[in-house]
Design a protein around this motif. Structure first.
Motif, short mmCIF file in Angstrom:
data_model
loop_
_atom_site.label_atom_id
_atom_site.label_comp_id
_atom_site.label_asym_id
_atom_site.label_seq_id
_atom_site.Cartn_x
_atom_site.Cartn_y
_atom_site.Cartn_z
N LEU A 209 0.82 -1.21 0.00
CA LEU A 209 0.00 0.00 0.00
C LEU A 209 0.86 1.26 0.00
O LEU A 209 0.38 2.34 -0.33
CB LEU A 209 -0.92 0.01 1.23
N PHE A 210 2.12 1.13 0.40
CA PHE A 210 2.97 2.31 0.50
C PHE A 210 3.53 2.77 -0.84
O PHE A 210 4.21 3.79 -0.91
CB PHE A 210 4.16 2.02 1.43
N ALA A 211 3.24 2.01 -1.91
CA ALA A 211 3.92 2.27 -3.18
C ALA A 211 3.77 3.72 -3.64
O ALA A 211 4.75 4.38 -3.98
CB ALA A 211 3.40 1.32 -4.24
N ARG A 212 2.54 4.23 -3.60
CA ARG A 212 2.32 5.60 -4.09
C ARG A 212 3.06 6.61 -3.23
O ARG A 212 3.72 7.51 -3.74
CB ARG A 212 0.83 5.93 -4.04
N THR A 213 2.95 6.42 -1.92
CA THR A 213 3.65 7.33 -1.00
C THR A 213 5.14 7.33 -1.28
O THR A 213 5.79 8.38 -1.27
CB THR A 213 3.41 6.88 0.44
N LEU A 214 5.67 6.14 -1.54
CA LEU A 214 7.11 6.05 -1.80
C LEU A 214 7.50 6.84 -3.03
O LEU A 214 8.51 7.53 -3.05
CB LEU A 214 7.51 4.59 -1.98
N ASN A 215 6.67 6.72 -4.07
CA ASN A 215 6.98 7.47 -5.29
C ASN A 215 7.02 8.96 -5.02
O ASN A 215 7.86 9.67 -5.56
CB ASN A 215 5.94 7.16 -6.36
N THR A 216 6.12 9.43 -4.17
CA THR A 216 6.10 10.86 -3.86
C THR A 216 7.30 11.23 -3.00
O THR A 216 7.94 12.26 -3.19
CB THR A 216 4.81 11.22 -3.12
N LEU A 217 7.62 10.36 -2.02
CA LEU A 217 8.74 10.64 -1.12
C LEU A 217 10.05 10.77 -1.89
O LEU A 217 10.96 11.46 -1.46
CB LEU A 217 8.89 9.52 -0.09
N LEU A 219 10.68 12.32 -4.41
CA LEU A 219 10.92 13.67 -4.93
C LEU A 219 11.69 14.51 -3.92
O LEU A 219 12.19 15.58 -4.27
CB LEU A 219 9.58 14.36 -5.21
N GLY A 220 11.74 14.06 -2.70
CA GLY A 220 12.37 14.87 -1.65
C GLY A 220 11.33 15.19 -0.59
O GLY A 220 10.13 15.13 -0.86
N ASP A 221 11.81 15.52 0.59
CA ASP A 221 10.89 15.72 1.70
C ASP A 221 9.95 16.91 1.47
O ASP A 221 8.74 16.80 1.68
CB ASP A 221 11.67 15.94 3.01
N ASP A 222 10.50 18.02 1.03
CA ASP A 222 9.67 19.21 0.89
C ASP A 222 8.64 19.08 -0.22
O ASP A 222 7.46 19.37 0.01
CB ASP A 222 10.55 20.45 0.69
N PRO A 223 9.06 18.65 -1.44
CA PRO A 223 8.03 18.45 -2.47
C PRO A 223 6.96 17.45 -2.03
O PRO A 223 5.77 17.66 -2.29
CB PRO A 223 8.82 17.90 -3.66
N ALA A 224 7.39 16.38 -1.33
CA ALA A 224 6.42 15.38 -0.90
C ALA A 224 5.43 16.02 0.07
O ALA A 224 4.22 15.79 -0.03
CB ALA A 224 7.14 14.20 -0.24
N ALA A 225 5.94 16.83 0.99
CA ALA A 225 5.05 17.49 1.94
C ALA A 225 4.09 18.42 1.21
O ALA A 225 2.91 18.50 1.53
CB ALA A 225 5.87 18.26 2.97
N ALA A 226 4.63 19.12 0.18
CA ALA A 226 3.77 20.03 -0.58
C ALA A 226 2.69 19.26 -1.32
O ALA A 226 1.59 19.78 -1.55
CB ALA A 226 4.62 20.82 -1.57
N LEU A 227 2.97 18.02 -1.67
CA LEU A 227 1.98 17.22 -2.38
C LEU A 227 1.04 16.50 -1.41
O LEU A 227 0.26 15.65 -1.82
CB LEU A 227 2.67 16.20 -3.28
N GLY A 228 1.16 16.81 -0.14
CA GLY A 228 0.19 16.28 0.81
C GLY A 228 0.61 15.01 1.52
O GLY A 228 -0.21 14.37 2.16
N VAL A 229 1.89 14.62 1.43
CA VAL A 229 2.34 13.44 2.18
C VAL A 229 2.82 13.90 3.55
O VAL A 229 3.56 14.89 3.66
CB VAL A 229 3.49 12.74 1.44
N ARG A 230 2.38 13.23 4.58
CA ARG A 230 2.92 13.54 5.90
C ARG A 230 4.21 12.76 6.05
O ARG A 230 4.18 11.57 6.36
CB ARG A 230 1.93 13.14 6.99
N VAL A 231 5.31 13.46 5.81
CA VAL A 231 6.58 12.78 5.59
C VAL A 231 6.97 11.95 6.81
O VAL A 231 7.26 10.76 6.71
CB VAL A 231 7.68 13.79 5.24
#
Lengths: 334, 386
Positions: A209-217, A219-231
């Motif tokens: 289930l983490f696959a999508r989150t991993l793809n976002t992560l 990108l880097g912590d800040d872009p991931a946070a900007a995309l709504g991931v709670r890093v």
């Protein structure tokens, strides 16, 4: 990135064939030797009681267990490498495996009354504690090598603990525990398989289930946070799931090294893609192939004796890790 | 790398700019001369103890003697320090004290002191020559190579633990694995401290996996060899001492001779070249002496880890970073560490109740040093990287 789908399909096919082939060889070799031709018949309707015992109660559980544990390790490695953005991350290099091993050894040697199905839970707490420590410490370090060395420092401390436990608690069993600490799949039965399967039934879907989150992560912590991931929360979750997978594996067959490290790298190289939605399941599959093959090699290579599967994985994995460090060094000279 | 600020700090102020009276004040504060020939009376940020090296060495020797007496008193028949001293000086209180102290326990104590000193010197040498505060014979894969060579030799019946050829075989292994790590780390430019050690740890992992293969194939000596791999002083006799002492004398003398070379390299590659030294040649010589020391120690006590690392770091706050002071003091610190670790291991072993003497558990000393060394390594990595 030319044909990701075709590459995925062919890798799945090749791994599946390899897994079946290794399993077949594993089931047929040994005493009594069963020719590959007769294997299906022997499995379905064994004529001989001796053959039935050897196949269904000695060899089959071992092959299945190796596949399950390899699957767990491959997935754990892929989760950790992507989640921590460290290509060298693996449970044994982050101290997770040693944390689990210490707890398992303590339970076994000191006779702590933990019911058998709950041993992975106990191992999990140990692995989580050490893994969390290493990750927290490692986040402050820039270099991936330093992070890994932190894990190895923890691991050598913990191996001191395990040796102390074993020699003081059960001197007669020293050889047995040595085997365990190297990581071995010898003498495992269906009970171990059931135990691991139970845990994997929870942990593997959670990991995938983490696959999508991993793809976002990635990108880097800040872009991931900007995309709504709670890093932070995502990382903590990743660590828990990866540790759970490792704990089940360690509880069943000891800290087997380098499968978790290698499987994701093989998959990424072959797919030429880092898309976690493909890498995660394929790393699990490749991990299963790797460990099954390593275990059968360990069984067969020095017949009638048997070397621990963990030795084979170290002998293959450590040189590859050395090469990885070299290539990383070439890319980012210090 | 962290070694450098010391040199820079010492010459921090421009000497000529210093007012005369300040300089004379400083001189009266210092008491005696710094031992390594730095100009008289300059302000120094060396630890005070660095100026009294002889005094510290005497103190360390006395401490070591005290630990040794404590060590000789431990065992299934505990003796008080007074009884041990009496037995050592030839007037035992009970006649059997002499047999127990001199005959049984003395070799173990002497071996701990000597092997500890060898490992301490090897660690300090490696740290100076690689300019890497994380260097240690165990972490750079040197010990693992020695162990592998001895185990392979023993399984082919070439050497036994008490034969004089064992250290030679071990040196071969130590040199080979050390060279491998060196080649891996130095290829293509300067070595990063942690990567260098990571290479060493991985080479060690391969080495111990190969040892495990050999042990599995030849299971006859499994139990003894297993403890020896971790590093133990259990059941060491005068026979082992006979193997160790000639080797120890030769390798320690060579190592003391190599201090100058180590110092030159410690000052940096550029400095070494500028003063006309051959950095590569010296590096190989110092590595060779470290391999000799490690191999001798490993033959007798096994791959006890972290003694070299901890010893060098223990003495730096006392005597500063200069190899000429660190290396001799590291010998004492290493000896004290291994002896202390063995006292702890022995104490824990006898704290656990056992029914018979023959089959009783013995905690390997290497486990104790790993318990101390692991956290120290962690702390050092963090310090290095911050």
């Amino acid at each position: 990135m030319s044909h990701p789908t075709r590459a995925t399909a062919s890798l799945v096919a090749v791994s599946a064939v390899a897994l079946v082939a290794v399993a077949a060889v594993g089931l047929s070799t040994g005493t009594p030797q069963i020719p590959l031709r007769d294997l299906p018949q022997a499995l379905l309707d064994p004529a001989d009681e001796r053959v039935r015992l050897a196949l269904l109660h000695l060899r089959a559980p071992r092959v299945v267990l190796a596949a399950l544990v390899g699957l767990a390790l491959g997935l754990a490695g892929a989760l950790l490498q992507d989640g921590l953005r460290n290509p060298l991350a693996a449970p044994e290099l982050l101290g997770v495996s040693s944390g689990c091993a210490v707890v398992v050894a303590a339970v076994a040697v000191l006779g702590v009354p933990v019911p058998r199905p709950l041993v992975p839970v106990a191992a999990l707490t140990g692995g989580l504690a050490v893994g969390a420590l290493c990750v927290l410490v490692g986040v402050r370090l820039r270099s991936t090598s330093a992070q890994i060395l932190c894990g190895l420092a923890c691991a050598s401390f913990l191996s001191g603990c395990v040796i102390a436990l074993v020699t003081l608690g059960a001197p007669a069993n020293a050889a047995l525990l040595y085997q365990y600490l190297l990581g071995s799949l010898a003498n495992r039965g269906w009970a171990d398989v059931r135990l691991v399967a139970l845990w994997l039934a929870v942990a593997v879907p959670a990991g995938l289930l983490f696959a999508r989150t991993l793809n976002t992560l990635k990108l880097g912590d800040d872009p991931a946070a900007a995309l709504g991931v709670r890093v932070r929360r995502a990382r903590a979750g990743l660590l828990v799931v990866a540790t759970l997978l490792t704990a089940a594996a360690v509880a069943a067959c000891g800290p087997i090294g380098f499968v978790a490290l290698l499987a994701p790298h093989i998959v990424r190289r072959l797919l030429r893609s880092t898309d976690a939605r493909r890498v995660l399941p394929l790393a699990a599959l490749v991990g299963a192939v790797l460990l099954t093959a390593a275990d059968q090699t360990a069984r067969v290579v020095a017949e009638p004796r048997e070397i621990a599967a963990g030795i084979v994985t170290v002998l293959v994995g450590a040189p590859v890790l050395l090469a990885l460090i070299r290539s990383e060094q070439a890319r980012s000279p210090v | 790398m962290t070694a450098l600020p010391q040199t820079r700090g010492r010459s921090g102020g421009v000497p000529g700019a210093l007012p005369q009276e300040v300089r004379s004040n400083e001189r009266s504060d210092l008491g005696s001369d710094p031992p390594n020939g730095s100009p008289r009376g300059l302000p120094s940020d060396l630890p005070r103890a660095a100026h009294r090296l002889t005094w510290w060495i005497t103190l360390a020797a006395l401490l070591l003697l005290g630990l040794l007496i404590l060590h000789l008193g431990m065992g299934s028949a505990p003796l008080t320090p007074a009884e041990v001293t009496a037995a050592l000086t030839g007037r035992p209180i009970e006649p059997w004290h002499r047999d127990v102290v001199i005959g049984l326990r003395m070799p173990r104590g002497l071996i701990a002191v000597t092997a500890g000193a060898m490992l301490g010197v090897a660690g300090a040498h490696l740290q100076a020559v690689t300019r890497n505060v994380l260097a240690d014979p165990g972490l750079l894969g040197v010990s693992a190579g020695a162990v592998l060579a001895v185990v392979v030799g023993a399984s082919f019946g070439l050497v036994s633990v008490s034969s004089g050829w064992t250290p030679v075989v071990a040196t071969g292994g130590a040199l080979a694995s050390g060279a491998l790590v060196y080649w891996l780390g130095w290829h293509g430019g300067a070595a990063d401290a942690t990567r260098f050690v990571l290479n060493g740890v991985l080479v060690s992992a391969i080495g111990s996996a190969l040892v495990a293969v050999v042990l599995t194939l030849d299971g006859s000596t499994f139990g003894t060899v297993l403890r020896w791999i971790v590093g133990t002083l259990h059941a060491r006799t005068w026979e082992h001492w006979q193997v160790l002492w000639p080797w120890a004398i030769v390798s320690l003398v060579i190592a003391l001779g190599a201090i100058r070379g180590a110092t030159v390299l410690w000052s940096g590659y550029d400095v070494a070249t500028a003063v006309g030294a051959h950095p590569t040649r010296i590096r190989l010589a110092v590595f060779g002496s470290a391999a000799l020391l490690t191999a001798g120690a490993v033959c007798t006590v096994g791959a006890v880890g972290f003694v070299g690392l901890v010893a060098a770091h223990l003495v730096r706050p006392l005597v500063g970073h200069h190899p000429a002071r660190v290396i001799p003091m590291a010998a004492f610190a290493g000896a004290a560490l291994l002896l202390g670790a063995d006292i702890v291991a022995n104490g824990l072993t006898f704290a656990i109740p056992g029914d018979q003497i023959g089959g009783r558990a013995s905690l390997p000393t290497g486990a104790v040093t790993a318990l101390v060394g692991g956290p120290l390594l962690l702390a050092l990595i963090l310090k290095e990287r911050r």
